[in-house]
Design a protein around this motif. Sequence first.
Motif, PDB file in Angstrom:
ATOM      1  N   GLY A 106      -4.242  -6.139   0.276  1.00  0.00           N
ATOM      2  CA  GLY A 106      -3.162  -5.527   1.057  1.00  0.00           C
ATOM      3  C   GLY A 106      -3.313  -5.817   2.538  1.00  0.00           C
TER       4      GLY A 106
ATOM      5  N   GLY B  78      -1.546  -4.369   5.059  1.00  0.00           N
ATOM      6  CA  GLY B  78      -0.908  -3.319   5.856  1.00  0.00           C
ATOM      7  C   GLY B  78      -1.876  -2.816   6.924  1.00  0.00           C
ATOM      8  N   PHE B  79      -1.577  -1.664   7.484  1.00  0.00           N
ATOM      9  CA  PHE B  79      -2.435  -1.080   8.517  1.00  0.00           C
ATOM     10  C   PHE B  79      -3.877  -0.943   8.021  1.00  0.00           C
ATOM     11  CE2 PHE B  79       1.034   0.349  11.333  1.00  0.00           C
ATOM     12  CZ  PHE B  79       0.398   0.219  12.563  1.00  0.00           C
ATOM     13  N   ALA B  80      -4.043  -0.466   6.785  1.00  0.00           N
ATOM     14  CA  ALA B  80      -5.398  -0.226   6.282  1.00  0.00           C
ATOM     15  C   ALA B  80      -6.157  -1.537   6.161  1.00  0.00           C
ATOM     16  CB  ALA B  80      -5.333   0.492   4.926  1.00  0.00           C
ATOM     17  N   GLY B  81      -5.554  -2.500   5.469  1.00  0.00           N
ATOM     18  CA  GLY B  81      -6.241  -3.764   5.195  1.00  0.00           C
ATOM     19  C   GLY B  81      -6.527  -4.549   6.466  1.00  0.00           C
TER      20      GLY B  81
ATOM     21  N   VAL C  92      -5.701 -10.431   0.681  1.00  0.00           N
ATOM     22  CA  VAL C  92      -4.730 -10.916  -0.307  1.00  0.00           C
ATOM     23  C   VAL C  92      -3.543  -9.968  -0.308  1.00  0.00           C
ATOM     24  CG1 VAL C  92      -4.387 -11.629  -2.696  1.00  0.00           C
ATOM     25  CG2 VAL C  92      -6.662 -11.705  -1.692  1.00  0.00           C
TER      26      VAL C  92
ATOM     27  N   LYS D 194       0.501  -9.331  -1.692  1.00  0.00           N
ATOM     28  CA  LYS D 194       1.487  -9.826  -2.665  1.00  0.00           C
ATOM     29  C   LYS D 194       2.849 -10.131  -2.023  1.00  0.00           C
ATOM     30  CE  LYS D 194       3.118  -5.379  -4.205  1.00  0.00           C
ATOM     31  NZ  LYS D 194       3.529  -4.433  -5.131  1.00  0.00           N
TER      32      LYS D 194
ATOM     33  N   GLY E  90       1.560  -6.829   7.435  1.00  0.00           N
ATOM     34  CA  GLY E  90       2.103  -5.615   8.057  1.00  0.00           C
ATOM     35  C   GLY E  90       2.439  -4.492   7.095  1.00  0.00           C
TER      36      GLY E  90
ATOM     37  N   ALA F  64       4.979  -1.366   7.567  1.00  0.00           N
ATOM     38  CA  ALA F  64       5.313  -1.294   8.994  1.00  0.00           C
ATOM     39  C   ALA F  64       5.886  -2.621   9.511  1.00  0.00           C
ATOM     40  CB  ALA F  64       4.073  -0.912   9.798  1.00  0.00           C
TER      41      ALA F  64
ATOM     42  N   GLY G 149      12.088   0.912   6.407  1.00  0.00           N
ATOM     43  CA  GLY G 149      12.296   2.263   6.918  1.00  0.00           C
ATOM     44  C   GLY G 149      11.714   2.413   8.312  1.00  0.00           C
TER      45      GLY G 149
ATOM     46  N   ARG H  88       2.947   7.478  16.279  1.00  0.00           N
ATOM     47  CA  ARG H  88       2.545   8.659  17.033  1.00  0.00           C
ATOM     48  C   ARG H  88       1.102   8.972  16.684  1.00  0.00           C
ATOM     49  NH1 ARG H  88       5.989   9.787  12.356  1.00  0.00           N
ATOM     50  NH2 ARG H  88       5.305  11.713  11.400  1.00  0.00           N
TER      51      ARG H  88
ATOM     52  N   TYR I 281      -3.714  -9.840  -6.072  1.00  0.00           N
ATOM     53  CA  TYR I 281      -5.163 -10.089  -6.032  1.00  0.00           C
ATOM     54  C   TYR I 281      -5.726 -10.338  -7.430  1.00  0.00           C
ATOM     55  CZ  TYR I 281      -6.374  -5.515  -7.914  1.00  0.00           C
ATOM     56  OH  TYR I 281      -6.521  -4.438  -8.741  1.00  0.00           O
TER      57      TYR I 281
ATOM     58  N   LEU J 153      12.653   3.404  -2.495  1.00  0.00           N
ATOM     59  CA  LEU J 153      13.813   3.462  -1.594  1.00  0.00           C
ATOM     60  C   LEU J 153      14.614   2.180  -1.735  1.00  0.00           C
ATOM     61  CD1 LEU J 153      12.025   4.510   1.742  1.00  0.00           C
ATOM     62  CD2 LEU J 153      13.505   5.985   0.375  1.00  0.00           C
TER      63      LEU J 153
ATOM     64  N   ARG K 165      -2.607   4.524   2.143  1.00  0.00           N
ATOM     65  CA  ARG K 165      -1.679   5.484   1.560  1.00  0.00           C
ATOM     66  C   ARG K 165      -1.631   5.413   0.033  1.00  0.00           C
ATOM     67  NH1 ARG K 165       4.702   6.707   3.114  1.00  0.00           N
ATOM     68  NH2 ARG K 165       4.169   8.337   4.557  1.00  0.00           N
TER      69      ARG K 165
ATOM     70  N   VAL L 138      -4.094   6.256   8.788  1.00  0.00           N
ATOM     71  CA  VAL L 138      -4.600   5.147   7.979  1.00  0.00           C
ATOM     72  C   VAL L 138      -5.521   4.254   8.829  1.00  0.00           C
ATOM     73  CG1 VAL L 138      -3.872   3.040   6.793  1.00  0.00           C
ATOM     74  CG2 VAL L 138      -2.720   5.206   6.312  1.00  0.00           C
TER      75      VAL L 138
HETATM   76  P1  FAD Z   1       0.930  -0.358   3.047  1.00  0.00           P
HETATM   77  O1  FAD Z   1       1.605  -0.568   4.339  1.00  0.00           O
HETATM   78  O2  FAD Z   1       1.746   0.063   1.870  1.00  0.00           O
HETATM   79  O3  FAD Z   1       0.134  -1.680   2.683  1.00  0.00           O
HETATM   80  C1  FAD Z   1      -0.411  -1.911   1.402  1.00  0.00           C
HETATM   81  C2  FAD Z   1      -0.163  -3.389   1.066  1.00  0.00           C
HETATM   82  O4  FAD Z   1      -0.803  -3.698  -0.157  1.00  0.00           O
HETATM   83  C3  FAD Z   1       1.302  -3.689   0.877  1.00  0.00           C
HETATM   84  O5  FAD Z   1       1.730  -4.671   1.798  1.00  0.00           O
HETATM   85  C4  FAD Z   1       1.389  -4.176  -0.554  1.00  0.00           C
HETATM   86  O6  FAD Z   1       2.336  -5.219  -0.743  1.00  0.00           O
HETATM   87  C5  FAD Z   1      -0.025  -4.645  -0.831  1.00  0.00           C
HETATM   88  N1  FAD Z   1      -0.378  -4.652  -2.247  1.00  0.00           N
HETATM   89  C6  FAD Z   1      -0.211  -3.636  -3.135  1.00  0.00           C
HETATM   90  N2  FAD Z   1      -0.633  -4.012  -4.363  1.00  0.00           N
HETATM   91  C7  FAD Z   1      -1.090  -5.286  -4.226  1.00  0.00           C
HETATM   92  C8  FAD Z   1      -1.653  -6.226  -5.138  1.00  0.00           C
HETATM   93  N3  FAD Z   1      -1.789  -5.939  -6.441  1.00  0.00           N
HETATM   94  N4  FAD Z   1      -2.025  -7.438  -4.672  1.00  0.00           N
HETATM   95  C9  FAD Z   1      -1.855  -7.769  -3.349  1.00  0.00           C
HETATM   96  N5  FAD Z   1      -1.312  -6.922  -2.452  1.00  0.00           N
HETATM   97  C10 FAD Z   1      -0.947  -5.693  -2.883  1.00  0.00           C
HETATM   98  N6  FAD Z   1       4.096   6.401   9.262  1.00  0.00           N
HETATM   99  C11 FAD Z   1       4.125   6.808  10.556  1.00  0.00           C
HETATM  100  O7  FAD Z   1       3.080   6.992  11.180  1.00  0.00           O
HETATM  101  N7  FAD Z   1       5.329   7.005  11.196  1.00  0.00           N
HETATM  102  C12 FAD Z   1       6.524   6.795  10.579  1.00  0.00           C
HETATM  103  O8  FAD Z   1       7.592   6.980  11.179  1.00  0.00           O
HETATM  104  C13 FAD Z   1       6.509   6.353   9.213  1.00  0.00           C
HETATM  105  N8  FAD Z   1       7.667   6.131   8.568  1.00  0.00           N
HETATM  106  C14 FAD Z   1       7.634   5.690   7.286  1.00  0.00           C
HETATM  107  C15 FAD Z   1       8.852   5.440   6.656  1.00  0.00           C
HETATM  108  C16 FAD Z   1       8.869   4.970   5.348  1.00  0.00           C
HETATM  109  C17 FAD Z   1      10.180   4.704   4.686  1.00  0.00           C
HETATM  110  C18 FAD Z   1       7.629   4.763   4.664  1.00  0.00           C
HETATM  111  C19 FAD Z   1       7.641   4.269   3.248  1.00  0.00           C
HETATM  112  C20 FAD Z   1       6.427   5.019   5.290  1.00  0.00           C
HETATM  113  C21 FAD Z   1       6.410   5.489   6.599  1.00  0.00           C
HETATM  114  N9  FAD Z   1       5.229   5.732   7.281  1.00  0.00           N
HETATM  115  C22 FAD Z   1       5.246   6.161   8.583  1.00  0.00           C
HETATM  116  C23 FAD Z   1       3.911   5.558   6.629  1.00  0.00           C
HETATM  117  C24 FAD Z   1       3.320   4.190   6.872  1.00  0.00           C
HETATM  118  O9  FAD Z   1       4.144   3.210   6.294  1.00  0.00           O
HETATM  119  C25 FAD Z   1       1.941   4.169   6.237  1.00  0.00           C
HETATM  120  O10 FAD Z   1       1.105   5.160   6.760  1.00  0.00           O
HETATM  121  C26 FAD Z   1       1.210   2.839   6.439  1.00  0.00           C
HETATM  122  O11 FAD Z   1       2.063   1.737   6.344  1.00  0.00           O
HETATM  123  C27 FAD Z   1       0.147   2.760   5.385  1.00  0.00           C
HETATM  124  O12 FAD Z   1      -0.550   1.558   5.506  1.00  0.00           O
HETATM  125  P2  FAD Z   1      -1.349   1.027   4.247  1.00  0.00           P
HETATM  126  O13 FAD Z   1      -2.021  -0.205   4.680  1.00  0.00           O
HETATM  127  O14 FAD Z   1      -2.136   2.124   3.640  1.00  0.00           O
HETATM  128  O15 FAD Z   1      -0.213   0.722   3.139  1.00  0.00           O
END
Ligand code: FAD
Length: 388
Positions: free
Chosen positions: A11, A13-16, A34, A36, A41, A44, A59, A64, A221, A255, A358, A370
């Motif tokens: 992933g 995203g922010f965490a990865g 890795v 998908k 990003g 986000a 979205g 903040r 992955y 969504l 998340r 995160v």
């Molecule tokens: P993600 O951003 O979900 O990243 C996880 C990644 O893993 C994804 O890109 C996914 O494609 C990938 N992945 C999953 N399974 C696999 C696999 N099998 N193989 C390879 N890759 C994979 N937070 C705020 O602070 N303020 C806001 O205003 C806000 N608004 C939001 C609005 C919406 C509509 C949503 C859905 C969320 C919102 N958030 C907000 C929360 C914010 O999106 C999350 O806190 C943040 O993006 C989490 O990061 P993450 O890395 O945990 O997850």
Amino acid sequence: MPWSFDYLIVGAGFAGLTAAEQLCTQSGKRCLVVEKRDHIGGNAYDRHDDHGVLIHCYGPHYFRTNSPRIREYLSQFTEWHPVDYTILSHTGNRYWKFPINLNTFEQIIGRNSTSEEMEAWLAEKRVPIDNPANSEELIISQVGWELYEKFFKGYTLKQWKRHPKDLDASVCGRIPIRTNRDDRYLREEFQALPKAGYTRMFEKMVAACEGRLKVLLKTDYREILPHVGYGHIIHTGPIDEYFGHCYGRLPYRSLRFENESFTPEQLIEREPVSGKAGFWQPAMQVNYPNEEQFTRIVEIKHATGQLCGNSTIVREYPDDFGPGKEAYYPIPAPDAAAIYQKYKQRADGETAVSFIGRLATYHYYNMDQVVGMALAEVGRLEPNSSQR
Ligand code: FAD
Ligand code: UDP
């Protein structure tokens, strides 16, 4: 093994990406991320659409935080555009100041008022509940039935396809309720967007890793596991998927986004509604708790401050989760938490895998939380790193 890394990170995203950046730059590790989707990003991710408007693709993401450490960490990769996130609610054919505050109260009673009068009004409406156990109890204990039904009940039913009684109090508890004129949607001290957008910030995080980080897009992955060597996995995808749904599927909410763009000429006709040249609606976000099928319309240009003649609005429709859909929201409710606990127990026994973010911790976290979680996990994994 042609490909070998210290860490395999699922992933982007922010965490990865936070974990990857820290492992590469502070601990000198080699990481493979890795992802998908076809971009970094995670949720986000933002980009300029075909009309030149910078949009948040999954979205609205309002950054903040109350944490100076997290702000400082991200400030290495971006400058900030300060925003007082303000929104409106639309029901009964009119716009309401939202979240509920003294201005909303004045709209309700149709004349000027004071915080004291609002406090007294609310005191009569509130349903006394000492420890609200769910989202309905929380809101009626704060503002009573009338405002709960006007602003919260319908929105929550649409968003979660569940009654507010069946959701943790923390869900509606995200929304502040005030008796002064502070009408900001969020409570945190620092409220700002990355000046050039989230994606640019993520690109800088990746660039900071120099040759130590490889990012593989459009790849699940599970397809590449047999072909790479790695010491440890950092998993940020859905935890139930990781364990093959062995304790059943965790529920998620998805969504559907419907985008519509407008030229400057079209926007002129909207000026009586938006009150501002170049915009379609009067605020960056308008919530629709009742009459419509969508929950909100977002015109993020209000918040990004982008100078652009066109504008794009996004209608957000809640959707069931299923094959081919994104798992946007874990569901904060006791039944889902009970299933998650089983996965958590199993995850706790996995010494070669970390679960952060998340989806992997099945928690309705904001972005800053995160980032904090990823920094902490790298600190645990690499306690002797140069700085953090
Ligand atoms: P993600 O951003 O979900 O990243 C996880 C990644 O893993 C994804 O890109 C996914 O494609 C990938 N992945 C999953 N399974 C696999 C696999 N099998 N193989 C390879 N890759 C994979 N937070 C705020 O602070 N303020 C806001 O205003 C806000 N608004 C939001 C609005 C919406 C509509 C949503 C859905 C969320 C919102 N958030 C907000 C929360 C914010 O999106 C999350 O806190 C943040 O993006 C989490 O990061 P993450 O890395 O945990 O997850
Ligand atoms: N909510 C509501 N009415 C609104 C806005 C929010 O009832 O006008 C409830 C709803 O249950 C929603 C929750 O409060 O899911 C949290 O809202 P927020 O805007 O923080 O949701 P997010 O941006 O995370 O989707």
